[in-house]
Every structure is written in structure tokens, then in C-alpha cells.
Design an enzyme around this catalytic site. Structure first.
Site, PDB file in Angstrom:
ATOM      1  N   LYS A 199      47.481  12.112 -13.402  1.00 49.82           N
ATOM      2  CA  LYS A 199      46.527  13.022 -14.017  1.00 49.82           C
ATOM      3  C   LYS A 199      45.148  12.361 -14.111  1.00 49.82           C
ATOM      4  O   LYS A 199      45.022  11.194 -14.493  1.00 49.82           O
ATOM      5  CB  LYS A 199      46.988  13.426 -15.410  1.00 49.82           C
ATOM      6  CG  LYS A 199      48.287  14.232 -15.418  1.00 49.82           C
ATOM      7  CD  LYS A 199      48.149  15.548 -14.686  1.00 49.82           C
ATOM      8  CE  LYS A 199      49.410  16.384 -14.800  1.00 49.82           C
ATOM      9  NZ  LYS A 199      49.301  17.668 -14.045  1.00 49.82           N
ATOM     10  N   LYS A 215      54.559  27.494  -9.719  1.00 49.16           N
ATOM     11  CA  LYS A 215      55.213  27.431 -11.020  1.00 49.16           C
ATOM     12  C   LYS A 215      55.836  28.791 -11.316  1.00 49.16           C
ATOM     13  O   LYS A 215      55.146  29.820 -11.276  1.00 49.16           O
ATOM     14  CB  LYS A 215      54.207  27.041 -12.100  1.00 49.16           C
ATOM     15  CG  LYS A 215      53.754  25.588 -11.988  1.00 49.16           C
ATOM     16  CD  LYS A 215      52.781  25.231 -13.085  1.00 49.16           C
ATOM     17  CE  LYS A 215      52.571  23.718 -13.181  1.00 49.16           C
ATOM     18  NZ  LYS A 215      52.068  23.115 -11.951  1.00 49.16           N
ATOM     19  N   ASP A 244      45.706  14.692  -9.745  1.00 48.56           N
ATOM     20  CA  ASP A 244      45.626  16.077 -10.204  1.00 48.56           C
ATOM     21  C   ASP A 244      44.616  16.207 -11.339  1.00 48.56           C
ATOM     22  O   ASP A 244      44.814  15.697 -12.438  1.00 48.56           O
ATOM     23  CB  ASP A 244      47.014  16.519 -10.681  1.00 48.56           C
ATOM     24  CG  ASP A 244      47.042  17.971 -11.130  1.00 48.56           C
ATOM     25  OD1 ASP A 244      46.080  18.713 -10.841  1.00 48.56           O
ATOM     26  OD2 ASP A 244      48.044  18.370 -11.754  1.00 48.56           O
ATOM     27  N   ASP A 293      47.301  24.791  -7.224  1.00 48.17           N
ATOM     28  CA  ASP A 293      48.358  24.990  -8.214  1.00 48.17           C
ATOM     29  C   ASP A 293      48.014  26.158  -9.127  1.00 48.17           C
ATOM     30  O   ASP A 293      48.473  27.282  -8.931  1.00 48.17           O
ATOM     31  CB  ASP A 293      48.531  23.683  -9.004  1.00 48.17           C
ATOM     32  CG  ASP A 293      49.565  23.768 -10.116  1.00 48.17           C
ATOM     33  OD1 ASP A 293      50.155  24.834 -10.318  1.00 48.17           O
ATOM     34  OD2 ASP A 293      49.782  22.760 -10.800  1.00 48.17           O
ATOM     35  N   GLU A 339      44.892  17.308  -5.930  1.00 50.86           N
ATOM     36  CA  GLU A 339      45.417  18.576  -6.442  1.00 50.86           C
ATOM     37  C   GLU A 339      44.425  19.258  -7.380  1.00 50.86           C
ATOM     38  O   GLU A 339      43.899  18.633  -8.296  1.00 50.86           O
ATOM     39  CB  GLU A 339      46.741  18.341  -7.180  1.00 50.86           C
ATOM     40  CG  GLU A 339      47.338  19.632  -7.706  1.00 50.86           C
ATOM     41  CD  GLU A 339      48.749  19.457  -8.246  1.00 50.86           C
ATOM     42  OE1 GLU A 339      49.242  20.378  -8.925  1.00 50.86           O
ATOM     43  OE2 GLU A 339      49.362  18.395  -7.993  1.00 50.86           O
TER      44      GLU A 339
END
Length: 372
Positions: free
Chosen positions: A169, A270, A198, A246, A223
């Protein structure tokens, strides 16, 4: 009384999950140490029971605030009473006709219908999705934002646990600090199969351009650097690194549009962001048709949603599967027997019909409400 084989009752539960270890931090200072989950129990007239779940890491990350999920499930449950859960597309159409939006709430009921479909036919969900293409799934683990020393320690922990794919992250107060963080992780994770950085849509376009220029020599995936497809497409033009989208991918149409914009090289889906297994299957198939590798997962939750995502992932053509993720590994509570677990960075697909797991109903307490 419901006819045999049709939905006769829906029970809705609230579940509080607690993170294992310290709180987990995302970009922009978003942090969580617990999650507010929703579980549904769907029973047919002949006594078959299917289970579904929805949970988001934190409501500041994606739509899915627990109380709103449970409020919307009441009219959605009424809409599907009397429906045949094996006709998953028809059930989803009923939900779409009843209420516009709220994909995250629909996801819980949709998962439960697939569980029932499998139990009614004696088949696993993965087999109903076209057939399990693999019985084991390589997983990735996530490393939240923390100091560089703590980050290096967590990288070591990931390697010791057998993970070969790691998501790092980023998205701190300084793009330079993010570059330092990425470089430290690449060094600490030397030899792994894949590193994904990400930002969860946090960077401005200008900062994203600077970051990808600074890390262009590193073998990483980038990402969701920015909030919109257009911004991500512009940033991608200045980078040699593969891009994963995403949060902005909420269905098959969005994948097609992002692909047409040259904004992505890979897809992360997701379940709750798309609306459950039924629309995720469509989105997955579109991604594969476009030649885009993907991951199927969810942003939070426990055993039920982790198992559902594993079934979809394991029914995907292996060369287009980046890997998998078990959100249940982030939380302490276990509510099912037979759910996938991370063992040396690998999860195994359950063998039984439907989702293939047994729910410990005593761990759920009393339902908040029942629709019948």
C-alpha cells in the site's frame, strides 16, 4: 409457505470482525482495526440453506457501510421470495428491478443463491461456473502503510509465511516518501513472483506521473494510481510498468471502457463492488476475452466471502489468473469449517457442494431480522 426449491426465508445477521495484529492503513490516512460485516442465511421451502456475506474493509474505501447494507437487504429479500435460487440470473434480475444500485447488498444474496444452487445439484460453485481449472490458488498478502522499519519487518513476515505475491500500500503525504517505500519493499522482497504497489486511487495525476517515472526501472505492477480511468490512462502512457485497475471496475462494461481507454493491463474484481458472483462471472469472462489477467476477491469479510471468491478464481483459466486473496486472513473470527486457509501462500478449493463450508450458526447470534 414457500414452494419446494424456492426461496422461503432470509435471515440477516451483523458480524463484527477484529483484525489480527495492528490496524491496517491505506492511502490518505484511512485505517481500520475492525470490520462491520453482514451475513445472510437463505432457506428454501424444502429446507436447503445457502449463505452469503458482504463486508468492506472500511466505508471510506468502497461503498458498503454495514447499516446501509442491512437496510437495503430487507426490500431485496422480499423481492427474491418465491424465486428459484438455481436460476441465478433471474434472481439477480429481480434484485435489479427492485432497487437500483447497492451492488454490495445484492452481492450477499447472490452468493447465497450460488451456495444453494450447488447444494441442490450436488456440485461445487466452481464447477457450476464452468469447472474448476485448479484446486489450489496462489495467494497474495497486503502490507499496509507504516514506517520503513515496520514495512521491512512485514515484508520479512510475508516471505516467512510463504507468500510469493505481495501488494504494498502506498499513498502517503509525499510522493517521494512513496517512492522510498516502494524501493525498500522491492529490496526486502527480492525474489518474489510479483509485487503490486497500490495507491487505491489516492495520487493526483501529477504525483502519479512522478512516481511511475521514479520506479520505472523496478519490476512492479502499479494498481489504481488515480481515482478515475482517464487519469490512470494518462499516467499509464508515461510508464513501462503494467497497470491494474480495481475500484473503478464495477462490471463488464467498465472493463471494456477502461480497455478502450488504454488504462489497464490487468483487472482486480471485488465481489461486492460488482454485485456478487453472477455479475462478476460476466466481468471475468470479458476480461479474459480481452486478454487481461485478473484477481477475484473482496475488500473485507470472513470465511463466506473468501470462499466465494476462491470458487470464482479457481474456475478461471490459469494463464489469466494473477492469484487470489483471502480477506478472512486479516480477521480473527472463524465462522465456518472447511473454508480456505493460507498455507505457505496457497489456498485450497473446498471439496463439498455449493461453497463447501459448514457455518457455525452459534457464532452468529440471533438474526437482526427475518423476511419470509
Amino acid at each position: 409457505m414457500a414452494a419446494t426449491g424456492t426461496i422461503g426465508r432470509v435471515d440477516v445477521y451483523a458480524v463484527r470482525y477484529h483484525h489480527v495484529g495492528p490496524s491496517f492503513a491505506l492511502s490518505g490516512g484511512r485505517r481500520a482495526s475492525e470490520q462491520d460485516g453482514t451475513i445472510v442465511r437463505v432457506e428454501t421451502g424444502d429446507g436447503l440453506v445457502g449463505w452469503g456475506e458482504q463486508c468492506v474493509f472500511t466505508p471510506s474505501f468502497l461503498p458498503g457501510f454495514g447499516p446501509s447494507t442491512r437496510a437495503v437487504l430487507e426490500p431485496l429479500a422480499r423481492a427474491v421470495l418465491g424465486a428459484d435460487p438455481c436460476r441465478v440470473e433471474a434472481v439477480h434480475a429481480r434484485m435489479e428491478a427492485a432497487i437500483r444500485g447497492y451492488a454490495y447488498a445484492k452481492s450477499a444474496l447472490d452468493i447465497a443463491c450460488w451456495d444453494l444452487f450447488g447444494k441442490a445439484t450436488g456440485r461445487r460453485v466452481a464447477d457450476l461456473l464452468g469447472g474448476a481449472r485448479q484446486e489450489e490458488l496462489q495467494l497474495y498478502t497486503g502490507i499496509g502503510i507504516s514506517s520503513l522499519d515496520e514495512t521491512r519487518e512485514r515484508c520479512s513476515d510475508a516471505l516467512a509465511a510463504g507468500f510469493r505475491q505481495v501488494q504494498v500500500k502506498v499513498g502517503t503525504s509525499s510522493w517521494r516518501a512513496d517512492v522510498d517505500r516502494i524501493e525498500a519493499c522491492v529490496e526486502a522482497l527480492a525474489g518474489v513472483d510479483r509485487i503490486i504497489v497500490d495507491a487505491n486511487g489516492y495520487w493526483s495525476q501529477a504525483d502519479a506521473v512522478r512516481v511511475v517515472a521514479a520506479i520505472d526501472h523496478l519490476d512492479v505492477y502499479v494498481e489504481q494510481p488515480c481515482a478515475s480511468v482517464a487519469e490512470c490512462a494518462r499516467v499509464r502512457r508515461s510508464s513501462r510498468r503494467p497497470f491494474v485497475l480495481d475500484e473503478v471496475l464495477t462490471g463488464a462494461r467498465e472493463i471494456v471502457e477502461a480497455h478502450a481507454s488504454d488504462a489497464l493491463d490487468a483487472v482486480r474484481l471485488k465481489l461486492a463492488n460488482v454485485g456478487g458472483i453472477t455479475p462478476t462471472r460476466r466481468a471475468r469472462d470479458v476480461a479474459v476475452a480481452l486478454g487481461l489477467p485478473l484477481t477475484v476477491e473482496d475488500s473485507g469479510g470472513g470465511d463466506i466471502v473468501s470462499t466465494a471468491a476462491t470458487h470464482v478464481a479457481c474456475s478461471t483459466e490459469p494463464k489469466f489468473l494473477l492469484g487470489g486473496y483471502l480477506p478472512s486472513e486479516m480477521v480473527a473470527e472463524r465462522i465456518a469449517v472447511g473454508a480456505p486457509r493460507a498455507e505457505q501462500g496457497v489456498a485450497r478449493l473446498p471439496a463439498g457442494p455449493g461453497l463447501g463450508i459448514e457455518i457455525d450458526e452459534s457464532a452468529l447470534g440471533e438474526p437482526l431480522f427475518r423476511v419470509e
